[in-house]
Design a protein around this motif. Structure first.
Motif, short mmCIF file in Angstrom:
data_model
loop_
_atom_site.label_atom_id
_atom_site.label_comp_id
_atom_site.label_asym_id
_atom_site.label_seq_id
_atom_site.Cartn_x
_atom_site.Cartn_y
_atom_site.Cartn_z
N LEU A 186 0.85 -1.18 0.00
CA LEU A 186 0.00 0.00 0.00
C LEU A 186 0.89 1.24 0.00
O LEU A 186 1.78 1.36 0.84
CB LEU A 186 -0.91 0.01 1.23
N SER A 187 0.64 2.14 -0.95
CA SER A 187 1.42 3.38 -1.02
C SER A 187 0.48 4.55 -1.28
O SER A 187 -0.48 4.42 -2.05
CB SER A 187 2.46 3.32 -2.15
N TYR A 188 0.77 5.69 -0.65
CA TYR A 188 0.02 6.92 -0.87
C TYR A 188 0.95 7.95 -1.51
O TYR A 188 2.04 8.19 -0.99
CB TYR A 188 -0.52 7.48 0.44
N PRO A 189 0.52 8.58 -2.61
CA PRO A 189 1.37 9.61 -3.22
C PRO A 189 1.49 10.83 -2.32
O PRO A 189 0.53 11.22 -1.64
CB PRO A 189 0.64 9.94 -4.52
N ARG A 190 2.68 11.43 -2.30
CA ARG A 190 2.93 12.65 -1.54
C ARG A 190 3.54 13.70 -2.45
O ARG A 190 4.24 13.38 -3.41
CB ARG A 190 3.89 12.38 -0.36
N ASP A 191 3.28 14.95 -2.12
CA ASP A 191 3.88 16.06 -2.85
C ASP A 191 5.38 16.09 -2.56
O ASP A 191 5.80 16.02 -1.40
CB ASP A 191 3.23 17.38 -2.41
N LEU A 192 6.18 16.21 -3.61
CA LEU A 192 7.64 16.15 -3.44
C LEU A 192 8.17 17.33 -2.64
O LEU A 192 9.23 17.24 -2.03
CB LEU A 192 8.32 16.11 -4.81
N HIS A 193 7.46 18.46 -2.66
CA HIS A 193 7.96 19.67 -2.01
C HIS A 193 7.45 19.81 -0.57
O HIS A 193 8.20 20.22 0.32
CB HIS A 193 7.58 20.90 -2.83
N ARG A 231 2.12 -0.38 14.37
CA ARG A 231 2.18 0.79 15.25
C ARG A 231 3.47 1.58 15.06
O ARG A 231 3.56 2.74 15.48
CB ARG A 231 2.02 0.38 16.72
N ASP A 232 4.48 0.98 14.43
CA ASP A 232 5.73 1.69 14.19
C ASP A 232 5.73 2.44 12.85
O ASP A 232 6.73 3.09 12.51
CB ASP A 232 6.91 0.71 14.21
N LEU A 233 4.64 2.33 12.08
CA LEU A 233 4.55 3.07 10.83
C LEU A 233 4.41 4.57 11.14
O LEU A 233 3.93 4.94 12.21
CB LEU A 233 3.34 2.60 10.02
N PRO A 234 4.81 5.44 10.22
CA PRO A 234 4.61 6.88 10.44
C PRO A 234 3.15 7.18 10.78
O PRO A 234 2.24 6.61 10.18
CB PRO A 234 5.03 7.50 9.10
N ARG A 235 2.94 8.07 11.73
CA ARG A 235 1.59 8.30 12.26
C ARG A 235 0.59 8.68 11.18
O ARG A 235 -0.52 8.14 11.13
CB ARG A 235 1.64 9.40 13.33
N THR A 236 0.95 9.64 10.30
CA THR A 236 -0.02 10.10 9.30
C THR A 236 -0.40 8.96 8.35
O THR A 236 -1.56 8.85 7.94
CB THR A 236 0.55 11.28 8.50
N PHE A 237 0.57 8.12 8.01
CA PHE A 237 0.30 6.98 7.14
C PHE A 237 -0.61 5.98 7.85
O PHE A 237 -1.63 5.53 7.32
CB PHE A 237 1.62 6.31 6.74
N ARG A 238 -0.24 5.64 9.08
CA ARG A 238 -0.99 4.65 9.85
C ARG A 238 -2.44 5.10 10.06
O ARG A 238 -3.37 4.30 9.92
CB ARG A 238 -0.30 4.43 11.19
N GLU A 239 -2.63 6.37 10.35
CA GLU A 239 -3.98 6.87 10.60
C GLU A 239 -4.82 6.86 9.33
O GLU A 239 -6.03 6.59 9.38
CB GLU A 239 -3.91 8.29 11.19
N ARG A 240 -4.20 7.13 8.20
CA ARG A 240 -4.97 7.10 6.95
C ARG A 240 -5.38 5.68 6.61
O ARG A 240 -6.52 5.44 6.19
CB ARG A 240 -4.16 7.71 5.81
N VAL A 241 -4.47 4.72 6.77
CA VAL A 241 -4.84 3.32 6.52
C VAL A 241 -5.98 2.91 7.44
O VAL A 241 -6.94 2.25 7.02
CB VAL A 241 -3.65 2.37 6.71
N ALA A 242 -5.89 3.29 8.71
CA ALA A 242 -6.92 2.92 9.68
C ALA A 242 -8.28 3.47 9.29
O ALA A 242 -9.32 2.84 9.54
CB ALA A 242 -6.53 3.41 11.07
#
Length: 204
Positions: A21-28, A165-176
């Protein structure tokens, strides 16, 4: 995020499944985004999260790799070297290209763990670092039309030893919020019956 799950079938032959699972992020800004600029065409294009959920899985053992959707027993050779570099053990790997995949595909990676952890029998989940790349033809979402060319993907990460639980918080919360079921291994994949071809491969 990649979740991999393994089952030993016979001797050193394993059945392996995974989902990504991957979410695109803005490079800047580093913020999640749904639109990116195509550097080749200079146009803005829509991009969605990448959910790799339909990989059939593989057998992996001394003979190499055998995709679980293989129609014949044709083990794919793999390049895999373990080497010592000072206090580190490094695993270098080049993935073989399965039948039906683009001919111009290559994936190479290097995983690193301390010699101390590697030779410690009490460590059952190695806390390794990994990085690598893959090259493949332009994906459809880039909207390149008939323009020939390839894209390179690069990653750098680590094994999340203690789980999601060790995933980056913003990523983990979006998956949840969006796909909480993907924070758990899909063990049922290992329960799917193997074809006669695969059973022959294991027995031979």
């Amino acid at each position: 995020m990649e979740f991999s799950y393994f089952s030993r079938l016979s001797g050193l032959t394993w059945r392996i499944h995974a989902h990504n699972l991957s979410y695109p992020r803005d490079l800047h800004t580093g913020e999640f985004t749904s639109r990116v600029r195509n550097p080749f065409t200079d146009s803005m294009i829509d991009i969605e999260p990448m959910k790799l959920l339909d990989d059939p899985g593989v057998l992996h053992g001394p003979n190499g790799y055998l995709p679980l959707d293989a129609k014949t027993v044709n083990w794919l050779d793999t390049y895999h070297v373990l080497r010592t570099e000072g206090p580190l053990i490094k695993s270098e790997h080049i993935r073989p290209t399965p039948d039906g995949w683009p001919a111009m595909f290559i994936e190479s990676s290097c995983s690193t763990v301390s010699r101390k952890d590697f030779f410690d029998p009490s460590v059952t989940a190695l806390p390794y670092q990994t990085s690598g790349f893959y090259v493949f033809p332009f994906p459809a979402w880039m909207k390149m039309g008939d323009q020939p060319g390839h894209m390179i993907g690069v990653w750098s990460g680590r094994r999340a030893v203690n789980g999601p639980r060790d995933l980056p918080r913003t990523f983990r919360e979006r998956v949840a919020r969006e796909n909480p079921e993907l924070l758990e291994p899909r063990w049922r994949e290992l329960e799917r019956p193997l074809s006669a071809v695969l059973q022959q491969a294991i027995a031979s």
